[in-house]
Write an enzyme that holds these catalytic residues in place. Structure first.
Site, PDB file in Angstrom:
ATOM      1  CG  HIS A  11      -0.046  15.089 -95.962  1.00 49.75           C
ATOM      2  ND1 HIS A  11      -0.305  13.877 -95.578  1.00 49.75           N
ATOM      3  CD2 HIS A  11       0.558  14.640 -97.071  1.00 49.75           C
ATOM      4  CE1 HIS A  11      -0.263  13.154 -96.893  1.00 49.75           C
ATOM      5  NE2 HIS A  11       0.383  13.782 -97.246  1.00 49.75           N
ATOM      6  CB  SER A  56     -20.034  35.964 -81.055  1.00 55.12           C
ATOM      7  OG  SER A  56     -19.644  36.613 -79.284  1.00 55.12           O
TER       8      SER A  56
END
Ligand code: ARG
Length: 477
Positions: free
Chosen positions: A161, A282
């Site tokens: 999980h 970027s």
């Protein structure tokens, strides 16, 4: 001469008006199926032989067609491009054959149809490409083995999980991505077996009317068996669906690996650092180094899934026999396989360049991750697992209340939780010990992991082909 008269068609005779340009544009598949040319040439050469065997062609005619096809192959190999009017790869090769050998070329299409032709060519392509995909997967698996060895004894959290669950060896996590690929390879090998059933000789739908030897065709083209029903053979694209499923599953596995690595590469986890060659910057934020290869791999899983569902939806709507909808099978098949052949080397390269931050991996191991071990400790002292689970649960609550690790709790707290706790309990909070207790086959114990690495190495070792018959005799000379 009109453009219509000039264009080489395999079916113009019964039409009195030219095909509408809008239909031509929609119908033309040469842009997609052009790549089938080596297979179409091979099967056409075998067909010319079969026609001679059936007494349809003379030996000279069959030989002329075969050598003509070889010359067409040379031209295509040399970069010859289709004409705008070529409807598909079969029409293109037929046209080029006419240029090479003249009118005798018109005899090649006796007793066959593009329906059995395209099914055969697509099967040959699938068998060949299955080997390529297998090779690319093995390269990635080898990188996984190398990286598993690099972090064989370094511990990290395993997550359920996406919550810290239990400590494991780094190699154990790495190889958890190896075995799914091993299953993908098995599936792809099985696709190649499904594809190795020869449809040639089925004609358009009812089987060829000439006494050609399908058994000889099967042998010369390397198929393992013959299709048993011509109606089924021209409409059967199960092998395409199987390949698309195998590739979609592979895409899902690569997506899961990519997602793990993207997460582990974030500053929040910090378990891995990406190499520069497989990251991009970027345009705005100078500090960024983005794992684009992995993100594209994750995104590709969506496309392969789309290709699978589009083919299944097509097949679902069809009556038996060949239907033109099937022409689109190749768009899905080639698109999905091409994509995986791009993605696999990029993922292998990214993974090979990754370095692990062992300290960060270790630092992520909190003492509560040994809660199961503590319960096992109590079981060892005679408690039932249920009572032990309860007792350790209250201990965890106590740690949370005090805001500290279990290792920082006084022995009194342990005793409050269960009187069975003794002074030796602290040793049980050591992650190394937790891992060492799991030597069950397939577990994360050091010996089990070493055995797993060896198993992985032998899984991808190429199988030696056993020499047979003549090969054996040649070797002995
Ligand atoms: N280009 C076609 C395909 O890929 C070849 C078969 C055409 N058959 C036909 N009956 N028009 O399916």
């Amino acid at each position: 001469m009109s453009a219509e008269q000039r264009s080489h068609k395999l079916w113009g005779g019964r039409f009195s008006v030219p095909t509408a340009a809008a239909l031509d544009a929609l119908n033309r598949s040469i842009g997609i199926d052009y790549r089938l040319w080596p297979h179409d040439i091979r099967l056409s050469q075998a067909w010319a032989m079969a026609l001679w065997g059936a007494g349809v062609l003379t030996l000279e005619e069959s030989t002329s067609i075969e050598t003509g096809l070889a010359r067409v192959g040379d031209k295509l190999h040399g970069g010859a491009q289709p004409e705008p009017s070529d409807e598909d790869v079969h029409t293109m090769i037929d046209r080029m054959l006419h240029v090479e050998i003249g009118n005798v070329a018109s005899k090649l299409h006796t007793g066959r149809s593009r329906n059995d032709q395209v099914a055969t060519a697509t099967r040959l392509w699938t068998i060949e490409i299955a080997g390529e995909v297998d090779k690319c997967i093995r390269v990635l698996q080898q990188v996984m083995i190398d990286q598993a060895r690099a972090i064989e004894h370094d511990l990290m959290p395993a997550y359920t999980h996406l919550q810290r669950a239990q400590p494991v060896a780094g190699a154990h996590w790495m190889l958890s991505h190896f075995w799914p690929l091993e299953r993908d390879r098995a599936r792809i090998a099985s696709v190649a077996r499904s594809a190795a059933v020869l449809p040639l000789g089925s004609g358009a739908i009812a089987g060829s009317a000439y006494p050609i030897s399908r058994v000889l065709l099967q042998g010369s083209l390397g198929f393992t068996s013959l299709s048993s029903n011509s109606i089924d053979a021209v409409g059967d694209r199960d092998f395409v669906a199987e390949m698309l499923f195998a590739v979609a599953m592979l895409g899902a596995h690569l997506s899961r690996l990519s997602e793990d690595l993207i997460l582990y590469g974030s500053s929040e986890f910090g378990f891995v650092k990406f190499g520069e060659a497989f990251t991009t910057g970027s345009s705005m934020m100078p500090q960024k180094r983005n794992p684009d290869a992995l993100e594209l791999a994750r995104g590709s899983g969506a496309r392969t899934l789309g290709d699978l569902t589009s083919l299944l939806a097509t097949l679902k709507g069809l009556p038996s026999g060949y239907n033109k909808d099937l022409q689109d099978d190749k768009r899905a098949l080639f698109g999905a396989v091409d994509l995986m052949l791009l993605v696999l080397p990029a993922v292998a390269g990214t993974l090979a360049e990754i370095t692990f931050d062992r300290a960060r991996m270790k630092a992520a191991l909190s003492s509560t991750m040994m809660a199961t071990d503590l319960a096992d400790y109590l079981v060892g002292k005679g408690s039932s697992f249920r009572d032990a689970h309860e007792a350790v649960g209250s201990l965890i609550r106590e740690g949370e209340r005090r805001g500290c690790e279990l290792t920082e709790l006084p022995l009194a707290s342990f005793r409050d939780a269960s009187t069975l706790f003794g002074e030796d309990v602290l040793e049980w909070l050591d992650p190394t010990r937790s891992v060492a207790r799991r030597e069950v086959p397939g577990g994360t114990g050091p010996d089990a992991v070493q055995a797993q690495i060896e198993e992985a190495i032998s899984a991808i070792r190429p199988v030696r082909e056993t020499p047979r018959g003549n090969q054996l005799a040649f070797q002995m000379v």
